[in-house]
Scaffold this motif. Structure first.
Motif, PDB file in Angstrom:
ATOM      1  N   LEU A 109      18.102  58.982 -26.729  1.00  9.21           N
ATOM      2  CA  LEU A 109      17.613  57.556 -26.257  1.00  9.21           C
ATOM      3  C   LEU A 109      16.294  57.330 -26.836  1.00  9.21           C
ATOM      4  CD1 LEU A 109      18.429  58.084 -22.266  1.00  9.21           C
ATOM      5  CD2 LEU A 109      20.004  56.921 -24.304  1.00  9.21           C
ATOM      6  N   GLY A 110      15.798  58.251 -27.795  1.00  7.97           N
ATOM      7  CA  GLY A 110      14.377  57.929 -28.367  1.00  7.97           C
ATOM      8  C   GLY A 110      13.328  58.127 -27.383  1.00  7.97           C
ATOM      9  N   ILE A 111      13.577  58.792 -26.307  1.00 10.90           N
ATOM     10  CA  ILE A 111      12.401  59.199 -25.391  1.00 10.90           C
ATOM     11  C   ILE A 111      11.874  60.571 -25.917  1.00 10.90           C
ATOM     12  CG2 ILE A 111      11.735  59.771 -22.935  1.00 10.90           C
ATOM     13  CD1 ILE A 111      13.979  58.049 -21.989  1.00 10.90           C
ATOM     14  N   LEU A 112      10.704  60.602 -26.730  1.00  5.88           N
ATOM     15  CA  LEU A 112      10.255  62.092 -27.137  1.00  5.88           C
ATOM     16  C   LEU A 112       9.092  62.361 -26.560  1.00  5.88           C
ATOM     17  CD1 LEU A 112      11.032  61.011 -31.024  1.00  5.88           C
ATOM     18  CD2 LEU A 112      12.568  62.033 -29.446  1.00  5.88           C
ATOM     19  N   LYS A 113       8.042  61.588 -26.234  1.00  6.54           N
ATOM     20  CA  LYS A 113       6.717  61.962 -25.598  1.00  6.54           C
ATOM     21  C   LYS A 113       6.836  61.527 -24.032  1.00  6.54           C
ATOM     22  CE  LYS A 113       3.988  60.185 -28.585  1.00  6.54           C
ATOM     23  NZ  LYS A 113       4.530  59.744 -30.030  1.00  6.54           N
ATOM     24  N   LYS A 119       9.326  69.730 -22.304  1.00  5.22           N
ATOM     25  CA  LYS A 119       9.778  71.230 -21.994  1.00  5.22           C
ATOM     26  C   LYS A 119       8.568  71.801 -21.070  1.00  5.22           C
ATOM     27  CE  LYS A 119      10.925  75.521 -24.215  1.00  5.22           C
ATOM     28  NZ  LYS A 119      10.851  76.340 -25.653  1.00  5.22           N
ATOM     29  N   GLU A 120       7.385  71.566 -21.693  1.00  8.23           N
ATOM     30  CA  GLU A 120       6.327  71.986 -20.725  1.00  8.23           C
ATOM     31  C   GLU A 120       6.243  71.405 -19.540  1.00  8.23           C
ATOM     32  OE1 GLU A 120       3.345  72.600 -24.652  1.00  8.23           O
ATOM     33  OE2 GLU A 120       3.233  70.723 -23.498  1.00  8.23           O
ATOM     34  N   LEU A 121       6.943  70.363 -19.306  1.00  9.34           N
ATOM     35  CA  LEU A 121       6.752  69.815 -17.796  1.00  9.34           C
ATOM     36  C   LEU A 121       7.712  70.293 -16.982  1.00  9.34           C
ATOM     37  CD1 LEU A 121       6.387  65.836 -18.657  1.00  9.34           C
ATOM     38  CD2 LEU A 121       4.378  67.387 -18.028  1.00  9.34           C
ATOM     39  N   GLY A 122       8.767  71.280 -17.722  1.00  8.52           N
ATOM     40  CA  GLY A 122       9.818  71.972 -16.889  1.00  8.52           C
ATOM     41  C   GLY A 122      11.005  71.324 -16.733  1.00  8.52           C
ATOM     42  N   ILE A 123      11.343  70.603 -17.806  1.00  9.23           N
ATOM     43  CA  ILE A 123      12.805  69.790 -17.739  1.00  9.23           C
ATOM     44  C   ILE A 123      13.594  70.630 -18.663  1.00  9.23           C
ATOM     45  CG2 ILE A 123      13.956  67.732 -18.619  1.00  9.23           C
ATOM     46  CD1 ILE A 123      12.048  67.117 -16.243  1.00  9.23           C
ATOM     47  N   PRO A 124      14.875  70.733 -18.092  1.00 10.16           N
ATOM     48  CA  PRO A 124      15.629  72.025 -18.880  1.00 10.16           C
ATOM     49  C   PRO A 124      16.114  71.169 -20.167  1.00 10.16           C
ATOM     50  CG  PRO A 124      16.787  71.033 -16.643  1.00 10.16           C
ATOM     51  CD  PRO A 124      15.110  70.408 -16.879  1.00 10.16           C
ATOM     52  N   ALA A 125      16.518  72.184 -20.903  1.00  7.25           N
ATOM     53  CA  ALA A 125      17.070  71.671 -22.336  1.00  7.25           C
ATOM     54  C   ALA A 125      18.045  70.802 -22.445  1.00  7.25           C
ATOM     55  CB  ALA A 125      17.275  73.042 -23.369  1.00  7.25           C
ATOM     56  N   GLU A 138       3.919  62.457 -17.067  1.00 13.15           N
ATOM     57  CA  GLU A 138       3.351  63.744 -17.306  1.00 13.15           C
ATOM     58  C   GLU A 138       2.628  64.098 -15.809  1.00 13.15           C
ATOM     59  OE1 GLU A 138       0.820  65.087 -20.897  1.00 13.15           O
ATOM     60  OE2 GLU A 138       0.425  62.843 -20.583  1.00 13.15           O
ATOM     61  N   LYS A 139       2.362  63.078 -14.966  1.00 11.49           N
ATOM     62  CA  LYS A 139       1.660  63.369 -13.516  1.00 11.49           C
ATOM     63  C   LYS A 139       2.713  63.767 -12.627  1.00 11.49           C
ATOM     64  CE  LYS A 139      -2.438  60.402 -14.023  1.00 11.49           C
ATOM     65  NZ  LYS A 139      -3.193  59.342 -13.492  1.00 11.49           N
ATOM     66  N   ALA A 140       3.921  62.913 -12.616  1.00 13.51           N
ATOM     67  CA  ALA A 140       4.949  63.147 -11.500  1.00 13.51           C
ATOM     68  C   ALA A 140       5.905  64.092 -11.884  1.00 13.51           C
ATOM     69  CB  ALA A 140       5.657  61.769 -11.409  1.00 13.51           C
ATOM     70  N   ALA A 170      12.567  57.699 -15.674  1.00 11.76           N
ATOM     71  CA  ALA A 170      12.744  59.333 -16.216  1.00 11.76           C
ATOM     72  C   ALA A 170      11.785  60.014 -15.365  1.00 11.76           C
ATOM     73  CB  ALA A 170      12.260  59.478 -17.539  1.00 11.76           C
ATOM     74  N   ALA A 171      10.844  59.411 -14.719  1.00  9.32           N
ATOM     75  CA  ALA A 171       9.668  60.107 -13.699  1.00  9.32           C
ATOM     76  C   ALA A 171      10.142  60.698 -12.734  1.00  9.32           C
ATOM     77  CB  ALA A 171       8.494  59.314 -13.656  1.00  9.32           C
ATOM     78  N   PHE A 172      11.107  59.857 -12.272  1.00  9.35           N
ATOM     79  CA  PHE A 172      11.862  60.272 -10.862  1.00  9.35           C
ATOM     80  C   PHE A 172      13.180  60.724 -11.297  1.00  9.35           C
ATOM     81  CE2 PHE A 172      12.619  55.612 -10.187  1.00  9.35           C
ATOM     82  CZ  PHE A 172      14.234  55.752 -10.331  1.00  9.35           C
TER      83      PHE A 172
END
Length: 370
Positions: free
Chosen positions: A20-24, A5-11, A30-32, A55-57
């Protein structure tokens, strides 16, 4: 550590990835992600397999697609059919709770007429291998005129496999794009040439610290074995873990075939994945493995690109990998989605220094199995 959420990904996308178990977020995410969400300009990222690149891209790419437009707006190019399919599957899963975005995977080894038919439907993102994409463009089966974002994943692998001409053509065909996002584990001269060809201004560059590349849920072990004792060691390892499934990596095709025969003779349910298999044969092996029809898959590094199988408890390296990236890539097949896993490297007595070097470079500690 940030949250998605802090990285800007919508809810709605966060809901999809949490299921999918991707929580952190991983380091590359974090960088991309903040840069790709806010700026979205040209990006060069150094990252190995298993660092969470998709997920990064993929998440930022999905936010930039207009679902109402039927044109291809995003193009992801990957070296192998397996990796392309894996990326396509992930993008589909990410959007489970968001506006429908249609992704089509086109790669060599699949029937082209079926792909041409599928591309008649509205398609906003195409994930492709370079050769098949150029073939489809030549047949006028798809147009890249509306592509805004071009993602080159595992760019060094694509150049290493001889796709320089195809990549150059793809870059030219998407000349109107807004940005190129390039991911690569290594940066040989050929990559520098590609970057000069596909990026105009100074791109944003990111690198993932090698010490953070390896999944922390993997227990790294080693055993000292003479070459002719390795099959017996693996036999004993499997006997002691009767309910677990995993992968054994060999350096050569001949080595993989021989080991597969040795383990089968010892009574283990095993199959082999190596470069001489045809695409239908490879698919059959992978389908059977996913359906748990056999317990151990023996594979070469090239054949195993893009393997994504749930619930593998162990990876065994029959020999010390030639390249650091191979160790990361092989080991990352276990301990997926928050589970624990073990990675066992079989070394001959004189190879201790090699293993120490891998440990130092990746920031992992190997414990000996006696």
């Amino acid at each position: 550590m940030s949250t998605f959420k802090e990285l800007g990904i919508p809810a709605d996308l966060i809901q999809g990835i949490e299921e999918l178990g991707i929580l952190k977020p991983t380091e590359i995410q974090e960088k991309a992600i903040p840069f790709l969400m806010e700026n979205g300009g040209d990006l060069i990222a150094q990252a190995q397999t298993g660092t969470g690149k998709t997920a990064a891209f993929g998440l930022p790419l999905l936010t930039k697609i207009n679902p109402k437009s039927k044109e291809i707006q995003g193009l992801v190019v990957a070296p192998t059919r397996e990796l392309a399919k894996q990326i396509g599957k992930q993008l589909f899963r990410f959007t489970k709770h968001s506006a429908k975005i249609f992704t089509e995977v086109v790669s060599g080894g699949d029937k082209m007429d079926r792909q041409i038919a599928a591309l008649q439907r509205p398609t906003q993102i195409v994930v492709a291998t370079p050769g098949r994409l150029v073939e489809l463009v030549n047949k006028k089966a798809l147009s890249l005129d509306a592509v805004k974002y071009l993602v080159l994943d595992e760019a060094d692998e694509m150049l290493g496999m001889g796709f320089k001409k195809e990549l150059s053509r793809i870059v030219d065909l998407t000349g109107q794009r807004r940005a190129t996002w390039l991911f690569s584990a290594t940066f040989p001269d050929s990559i520098q040439q590609l970057i000069r060809h596909c990026m105009l201004e100074t791109p944003r560059t990111l690198a993932v610290d090698r010490a953070h590349v390896v999944n922390r849920d993997i227990d790294h072990r080693f055993a000292v074995c003479a070459r002719d004792e390795k099959a017996a060691f693996i036999d004993d390892f499997l006997e002691r873990r009767p309910d677990e499934r995993g992968l054994v990596f060999c350096r050569t095709k001949a080595g993989a075939i021989t080991l597969g025969k040795q383990l089968a003779k010892l009574g283990h349910a095993v199959d082999v994945l190596q470069g001489d298999l045809t695409q239908p044969e490879r698919d059959k092996v992978m389908r059977s493995f996913k359906k748990e029809r056999f317990r151990v898959l023996v594979a070469t590094d090239v054949a195993a690109r893009g393997i994504d199988v749930e619930g593998l408890s162990f990876v065994i390296h029959h020999q010390v990998p030639d390249q650091l990236e191979y160790y990361t890539h092989r080991s990352g097949r276990t301990a997926r989605a928050g589970r624990k896993g073990v990675s066992v490297t079989l070394i001959e007595p004189r190879e201790r220094a090699k293993l120490t070097r891998i440990g130092d470079q990746l920031g992992v500690v190997f414990s000996e199995i006696r």
